[in-house]
Motif scaffolding. Structure first.
Motif, short mmCIF file in Angstrom:
data_model
loop_
_atom_site.label_atom_id
_atom_site.label_comp_id
_atom_site.label_asym_id
_atom_site.label_seq_id
_atom_site.Cartn_x
_atom_site.Cartn_y
_atom_site.Cartn_z
N ALA A 16 0.83 -1.21 0.00
CA ALA A 16 0.00 0.00 0.00
C ALA A 16 0.87 1.26 0.00
O ALA A 16 0.58 2.22 -0.73
CB ALA A 16 -0.93 -0.01 1.21
N ILE A 17 1.92 1.27 0.79
CA ILE A 17 2.81 2.44 0.83
C ILE A 17 3.48 2.63 -0.53
O ILE A 17 3.60 3.76 -1.02
CB ILE A 17 3.85 2.27 1.97
CG1 ILE A 17 3.16 2.38 3.33
CG2 ILE A 17 4.95 3.31 1.85
CD1 ILE A 17 4.04 2.02 4.50
N THR A 18 3.90 1.54 -1.15
CA THR A 18 4.53 1.64 -2.47
C THR A 18 3.56 2.20 -3.50
O THR A 18 3.92 3.07 -4.31
CB THR A 18 5.03 0.24 -2.91
OG1 THR A 18 5.92 -0.26 -1.92
CG2 THR A 18 5.74 0.33 -4.25
N GLU A 19 2.31 1.73 -3.48
CA GLU A 19 1.31 2.25 -4.42
C GLU A 19 1.02 3.72 -4.18
O GLU A 19 0.84 4.48 -5.13
CB GLU A 19 0.01 1.44 -4.32
CG GLU A 19 0.01 0.18 -5.11
CD GLU A 19 -1.36 -0.46 -5.18
OE1 GLU A 19 -2.37 0.28 -5.32
OE2 GLU A 19 -1.43 -1.69 -5.09
N VAL A 133 -8.13 12.09 -2.01
CA VAL A 133 -8.66 11.33 -0.88
C VAL A 133 -9.29 10.02 -1.32
O VAL A 133 -9.05 8.96 -0.73
CB VAL A 133 -9.68 12.19 -0.08
CG1 VAL A 133 -10.43 11.34 0.93
CG2 VAL A 133 -8.98 13.32 0.60
N SER A 134 -10.09 10.03 -2.38
CA SER A 134 -10.77 8.80 -2.79
C SER A 134 -9.77 7.76 -3.30
O SER A 134 -9.93 6.56 -3.05
CB SER A 134 -11.81 9.10 -3.86
OG SER A 134 -11.18 9.64 -5.01
N ILE A 139 -7.01 2.62 -2.11
CA ILE A 139 -5.77 1.84 -1.97
C ILE A 139 -5.68 1.22 -0.59
O ILE A 139 -5.34 0.04 -0.44
CB ILE A 139 -4.54 2.73 -2.26
CG1 ILE A 139 -4.49 3.08 -3.75
CG2 ILE A 139 -3.24 2.04 -1.83
CD1 ILE A 139 -3.42 4.10 -4.09
N LEU A 140 -6.00 1.98 0.44
CA LEU A 140 -5.89 1.46 1.80
C LEU A 140 -6.91 0.35 2.07
O LEU A 140 -6.59 -0.66 2.69
CB LEU A 140 -6.03 2.59 2.81
CG LEU A 140 -4.92 3.66 2.77
CD1 LEU A 140 -5.20 4.74 3.79
CD2 LEU A 140 -3.56 3.04 2.98
N ASP A 142 -8.23 -1.59 -0.19
CA ASP A 142 -7.86 -2.75 -1.01
C ASP A 142 -6.73 -3.57 -0.40
O ASP A 142 -6.56 -4.74 -0.72
CB ASP A 142 -7.45 -2.31 -2.42
CG ASP A 142 -8.63 -1.84 -3.24
OD1 ASP A 142 -9.78 -2.17 -2.87
OD2 ASP A 142 -8.41 -1.15 -4.26
N HIS A 143 -5.95 -2.96 0.48
CA HIS A 143 -4.81 -3.65 1.10
C HIS A 143 -5.08 -4.01 2.55
O HIS A 143 -4.18 -3.98 3.40
CB HIS A 143 -3.53 -2.82 0.94
CG HIS A 143 -3.09 -2.75 -0.48
ND1 HIS A 143 -3.54 -1.79 -1.35
CD2 HIS A 143 -2.27 -3.55 -1.20
CE1 HIS A 143 -3.00 -1.99 -2.53
NE2 HIS A 143 -2.23 -3.06 -2.47
N ARG A 144 -6.32 -4.31 2.84
CA ARG A 144 -6.76 -4.86 4.13
C ARG A 144 -6.55 -3.95 5.33
O ARG A 144 -6.03 -4.38 6.37
CB ARG A 144 -6.08 -6.20 4.39
CG ARG A 144 -6.42 -7.25 3.36
CD ARG A 144 -5.82 -8.55 3.76
NE ARG A 144 -6.07 -9.54 2.71
CZ ARG A 144 -5.61 -10.77 2.75
NH1 ARG A 144 -4.88 -11.17 3.76
NH2 ARG A 144 -5.86 -11.61 1.79
N ALA A 145 -6.97 -2.71 5.22
CA ALA A 145 -6.94 -1.83 6.38
C ALA A 145 -8.02 -2.27 7.36
O ALA A 145 -9.11 -2.66 6.96
CB ALA A 145 -7.19 -0.38 5.94
N PHE A 146 -7.71 -2.22 8.66
CA PHE A 146 -8.71 -2.56 9.67
C PHE A 146 -9.74 -1.46 9.80
O PHE A 146 -10.94 -1.70 9.92
CB PHE A 146 -8.06 -2.77 11.05
CG PHE A 146 -7.29 -4.03 11.17
CD1 PHE A 146 -7.67 -5.18 10.52
CD2 PHE A 146 -6.19 -4.08 11.99
CE1 PHE A 146 -6.97 -6.36 10.64
CE2 PHE A 146 -5.48 -5.26 12.14
CZ PHE A 146 -5.85 -6.40 11.47
#
Length: 152
Positions: A16-19, A133-134, A139-140, A142-146
């Motif tokens: 996620a950080i890389t994206e 923002v969107s 991205i967040l 999609d990468h399994r943010a709680f």
């Protein structure tokens, strides 16, 4: 705008950080949270309670066995008062021991899941423009943010 998200420490947060960096967002701050080092206290105080009680089942069993002991005490030697008290004490002890055994079994199960090497959580703070923002939010998620929070 700031977007705050929580993740389990894994490869997903790195991706996620890389994206986000590929999208041109460079104001990213990641903070790993420390894991608990000590076992939580077993008995509660008046100012701190965790919902764990050892006497709730004890009181229920004390009531039940005191009622049975008092009713049978009219027939048994010693009378209803003595047998009611005996039933209450035995019921309370039975309930506390039952709660203690349940606690020990759950603790063993939880300790197997929470071994010392388990990874902790990471709080990710991303500062971006209003129009991004969107994209950041997608991205967040999609990468399994709680969880996710957006602040201005």
């Amino acid at each position: 705008m700031q977007i705050i998200a929580t993740f389990e420490y894994s490869n997903f947060i790195e991706i996620a950080i890389t994206e986000l960096e590929e999208k041109g967002i460079t104001a990213i701050y990641a903070v790993p949270l420390d894991l608990r080092k000590k076992e939580p206290r077993l008995l509660d105080s008046i100012h701190r309670a965790d919902g764990l009680s050892f006497i709730d089942k004890g009181m229920i069993f004390a009531f039940m066995l005191a009622t049975i002991g008092a009713s049978k005490g009219f027939v048994w030697q010693g009378g209803p008062i003595i047998w009611g008290i005996v039933g209450a004490v035995l019921g309370f002890l039975l309930g506390v021991v039952l709660n203690w055994l349940i606690y020990l079994l759950k603790r063993e199960k939880n300790q197997l899941q929470l071994k010392k090497g388990k990874r902790g959580d990471v709080v990710l703070i991303v500062t971006c423009e209003d129009h991004q923002v969107s994209v950041v939010e997608d991205i967040l998620w999609d990468h399994r943010a709680f969880g996710l929070a957006i602040t201005k």
